[in-house]
Design a protein around this motif. Sequence first.
Motif, short mmCIF file in Angstrom:
data_model
loop_
_atom_site.label_atom_id
_atom_site.label_comp_id
_atom_site.label_asym_id
_atom_site.label_seq_id
_atom_site.Cartn_x
_atom_site.Cartn_y
_atom_site.Cartn_z
N GLU A 286 0.82 -1.24 -0.20
CA GLU A 286 -0.06 0.02 -0.09
C GLU A 286 0.83 1.25 0.02
OE1 GLU A 286 -3.85 1.35 2.44
OE2 GLU A 286 -2.03 1.29 3.68
N SER A 287 2.01 1.25 0.86
CA SER A 287 2.72 2.42 0.61
C SER A 287 3.57 2.77 -0.34
CB SER A 287 3.96 2.35 1.99
OG SER A 287 3.15 2.58 3.23
N LYS A 288 4.04 1.59 -0.99
CA LYS A 288 4.73 1.54 -2.17
C LYS A 288 3.92 2.01 -3.45
CE LYS A 288 8.05 -2.09 -1.67
NZ LYS A 288 7.88 -2.23 -0.23
N LEU A 289 2.39 1.73 -3.33
CA LEU A 289 1.36 2.35 -4.32
C LEU A 289 1.22 3.73 -4.21
CD1 LEU A 289 -0.62 1.98 -6.52
CD2 LEU A 289 -2.21 1.31 -4.63
N TYR A 290 1.20 4.45 -2.78
CA TYR A 290 1.12 5.81 -2.56
C TYR A 290 2.33 6.49 -3.07
CZ TYR A 290 -2.63 4.27 0.55
OH TYR A 290 -3.91 3.85 1.03
#
Length: 300
Positions: A286-290
């Motif tokens: 999720e953080s990588k997507l953000y």
Amino acid sequence: MNFDLLINHATQLGKQKIAVASAEDMEVLAAVSAAADIGLAEFLLMGNRQEITQLLREGFPGLLEGGTVTIIDCETRESAAEHAVKAVQSKEAGVLMKGNIPTAIFLKAVLNKEYGLRTGKVLSHVAAFEVPRYNRLIFVTDAAMNITPTLDEKAQIVSNAVSVSRSLGMAVPRVAPLAAVETVNPAMQATLDAAALTQMNRRGQLKNCVVDGPLALDNAISALAAEHKGIGGEVAGEADILLVPNIEAGNILYKSLVYFAGAKVGAVIAGAAAPIVLTSRADSAESKLYSLALALSVSK
């Protein structure tokens, strides 16, 4: 602005390509899959073709058929980093992303004098946080790149963060150089640098922002705390960008927001010829997507 709005904004910019150095990592590929599912970007996956293909078959078989990823076979991590950086340098891709590769190898390629992404500016880490019960994204810099930045380096770090925040619609972001106190103390270098940055901003040396410091964290983000302590100004209680004095302070603040406050985070390396996504192995998909959405917004 929050991360849902940020992702929506990034998807409206038109598909760009992201070059991933050493994509043999399930969390990285999970972020690639999530980005592909919402039409965020297309990907050049540099690394061991056999390993990448096997991971895709196990977790994300749709990516092998969807046409959103291209695998470039590389024998070593050094080769994967070189190919990814060259793809960005040649404009084949607009964003560079670190995969399953040591940061030192990755940055060596980024800073290569022949094909790297140097611009002459300081490279700095800019993290955007969506904190529960906080009404907007707040930026923290620099938690990962510059260990003990000088005054000149801090000025460039501020400029990088301002550029990132303005790409998300903050016309004149408010910058708080953080310290332990609000008064200038010759024994505390952070307060001296904060005061100097404030003057540089007032004299037009730091543009497109408002800088005021030194400020302690509470008075930078809480209007109530600032009012209680009698601290005025445009930034007190309303900071958009928190400039930390050194990498230890930034690292502690970053991880405190994630692990204690449950904040969502996306981050980018600014100051290079193109945005760089340099996530930690501990960061979630999720953080990588953000981070990808943030980098794509900055690159436009």
